[in-house]
Design an enzyme around this catalytic site. Structure first.
Site, PDB file in Angstrom:
ATOM      1  N   GLU A 154       0.826  -1.216   0.000  1.00  0.00           N
ATOM      2  CA  GLU A 154       0.000   0.000   0.000  1.00  0.00           C
ATOM      3  C   GLU A 154       0.860   1.265   0.000  1.00  0.00           C
ATOM      4  OE1 GLU A 154      -3.745   0.476   0.221  1.00  0.00           O
ATOM      5  OE2 GLU A 154      -2.756   2.250  -0.542  1.00  0.00           O
ATOM      6  N   GLU A 215      13.872  11.741  -2.375  1.00  0.00           N
ATOM      7  CA  GLU A 215      14.596  10.469  -2.421  1.00  0.00           C
ATOM      8  C   GLU A 215      16.075  10.715  -2.118  1.00  0.00           C
ATOM      9  OE1 GLU A 215      13.064   7.304  -3.206  1.00  0.00           O
ATOM     10  OE2 GLU A 215      11.415   8.626  -2.743  1.00  0.00           O
ATOM     11  N   LYS A 230       5.238   4.923  -9.751  1.00  0.00           N
ATOM     12  CA  LYS A 230       3.894   4.870  -9.136  1.00  0.00           C
ATOM     13  C   LYS A 230       2.830   4.653 -10.214  1.00  0.00           C
ATOM     14  CE  LYS A 230       5.593   7.555  -5.237  1.00  0.00           C
ATOM     15  NZ  LYS A 230       5.932   8.892  -4.740  1.00  0.00           N
TER      16      LYS A 230
HETATM   17  N1  HSE Z   1      10.384  11.101  -2.756  1.00  0.00           N
HETATM   18  C1  HSE Z   1       9.004  10.761  -2.706  1.00  0.00           C
HETATM   19  C2  HSE Z   1       8.193  12.035  -2.835  1.00  0.00           C
HETATM   20  C3  HSE Z   1       8.717  10.040  -1.416  1.00  0.00           C
HETATM   21  O1  HSE Z   1       8.767  13.125  -2.789  1.00  0.00           O
HETATM   22  O2  HSE Z   1       6.982  11.951  -3.002  1.00  0.00           O
HETATM   23  C4  HSE Z   1       7.538   9.144  -1.431  1.00  0.00           C
HETATM   24  O3  HSE Z   1       7.543   8.205  -2.464  1.00  0.00           O
END
Ligand code: HSE
Length: 352
Positions: A154, A215, A230
């Site tokens: 999730e 990240e 995603k």
């Molecule tokens: N680096 C990602 C963001 C963190 O900024 O949304 C969550 O996947």
């Protein structure tokens, strides 16, 4: 039934889940009949612990938060140290592996191997690592099916905001015609700061890194690769389309200048990094990540800062929009709890 967990990795997200399990132990037991015990942790940097009768969550958190390592966790009879991740997955008595290791986003390793070993050893996996789901969804789903175990992820899209379960459970029976979303907090934060406070791209990026949601290598955020992963997860899992990473065209926000932001504002529009998957004629699916000038009346235009949002265009109920956290220690830890509670309550399904 006591649900035994082995954590592979014990960084921010793993500790977030451990804190929730510690702080909500009684509530989860009373309201959901859910009881979890951590039997093992294997972290390449902090060390490893395994006790078949369970580790003390409070002591684990105190030890790691005070010393940065698990070495000082008190020794007791039956306690094993130094088991590596594969041995922990194979040989511990855990029911479920909490896979929160540090993983290479380009290869999805070692998390893909961790899933394979867990499934073939008859263990469920819950995870927040996007790489394995985006890169190996079809293969890992089949493997979990073959071994009659469950796989929850999730938190790979919008952390604990139920982006995967809401369409699957609450919107069941609809066909998704299109999904559009702001799926990356770092880039939305940068665009918001550049527009509202007129700060430079570099300053806004530094702030996003300091706040902890970028990240490790922010290229993945600003070039759109994180959002692209995603999109692949949503296409496979929600739209049942076996899309691969290379099928999704991808452009990030590095070309969005203050000048472009001012021009959009003068037109009554706002730049957003949008991720979309659209089912066209004859079932053909087009998926992309790209900056777009959205009208201020668009439900996604008002999503500011690190918040994420997703709009599901359904054939029966129309458009349903969900917004919420896309990152964060407790928020992402919570996404693992959602998976665990569903696994504990559902012995039949494979992919949670
Ligand atoms: N680096 C990602 C963001 C963190 O900024 O949304 C969550 O996947």
């Amino acid at each position: 039934m006591l649900h035994k967990l082995a954590f592979i990795g014990f960084g921010v997200v793993g500790q977030g889940l451990a804190e929730i399990l510690r702080d909500k132990r009684e509530e989860l037991k009373a309201n959901h009949g859910f009881e979890a015990q951590i039997v093992a942790i294997s972290d390449w940097n902090k060390g490893s612990l395994y006790h078949p009768e369970g580790l003390d969550i409070n002591l684990l958190l105190e030890t790691v938060q005070e010393t940065g390592s698990l070495e000082a966790y008190p020794t007791s009879q039956g306690l094993k140290r130094d088991w590596d991740s594969i041995k922990t997955i194979k040989e511990s008595n855990a029911d479920t592996i909490v896979e929160v290791s540090y993983t290479n986003v380009e290869t999805g390793q070692p998390a893909i191997s961790h899933c394979e070993v867990a499934f073939t050893s008859g263990k469920n996996v819950v995870m927040t690592n996007k790489g394995p789901v985006a890169l190996a969804y079809q293969k890992l789903t089949r493997l979990a099916e073959q071994h009659r175990v469950q796989w929850g992820f999730e938190g790979t899209v919008m952390s604990g905001t139920p982006t995967l379960r809401m369409p699957q459970l609450a919107l069941v029976g609809n066909q998704m015609k299109e999904i559009r979303g702001i799926l990356n907090g770092t880039t939305n934060y940068i665009l918001t700061k550049m527009e509202e406070e007129e700060v430079s791209y570099e300053t806004a990026l530094k702030e996003a890194q300091a706040l902890g949601f970028a990240e490790a290598d922010p290229t993945s955020d600003v070039e759109g690769y994180d959002a692209r992963y995603k999109v692949v997860i949503l296409a496979n899992h929600i739209m049942n389309v076996p899309l691969k990473v290379e099928d999704v065209s991808c452009q990030g926000i590095t070309s969005i200048t203050p000048e472009l932001i001012r021009t959009a504002r003068a037109e009554g529009k706002r730049w957003k990094l949008l991720a979309s998957i659209k089912r066209g004629e004859e079932g053909k699916v087009v998926a992309k990540v790209a900056p777009e000038k959205v009208d201020l009346a668009d439900s996604l235009a008002g999503i500011k800062g690190a918040i994420n949002a997703i709009a599901y265009e359904c054939d029966l109920v129309g458009t349903v929009t969900l917004s919420g956290a896309g990152a964060g220690k407790i928020e992402t830890g919570y996404s693992l709890l959602i998976d665990l509670i569903h696994i504990a309550g559902n012995k039949q399904k494979v992919v949670m």
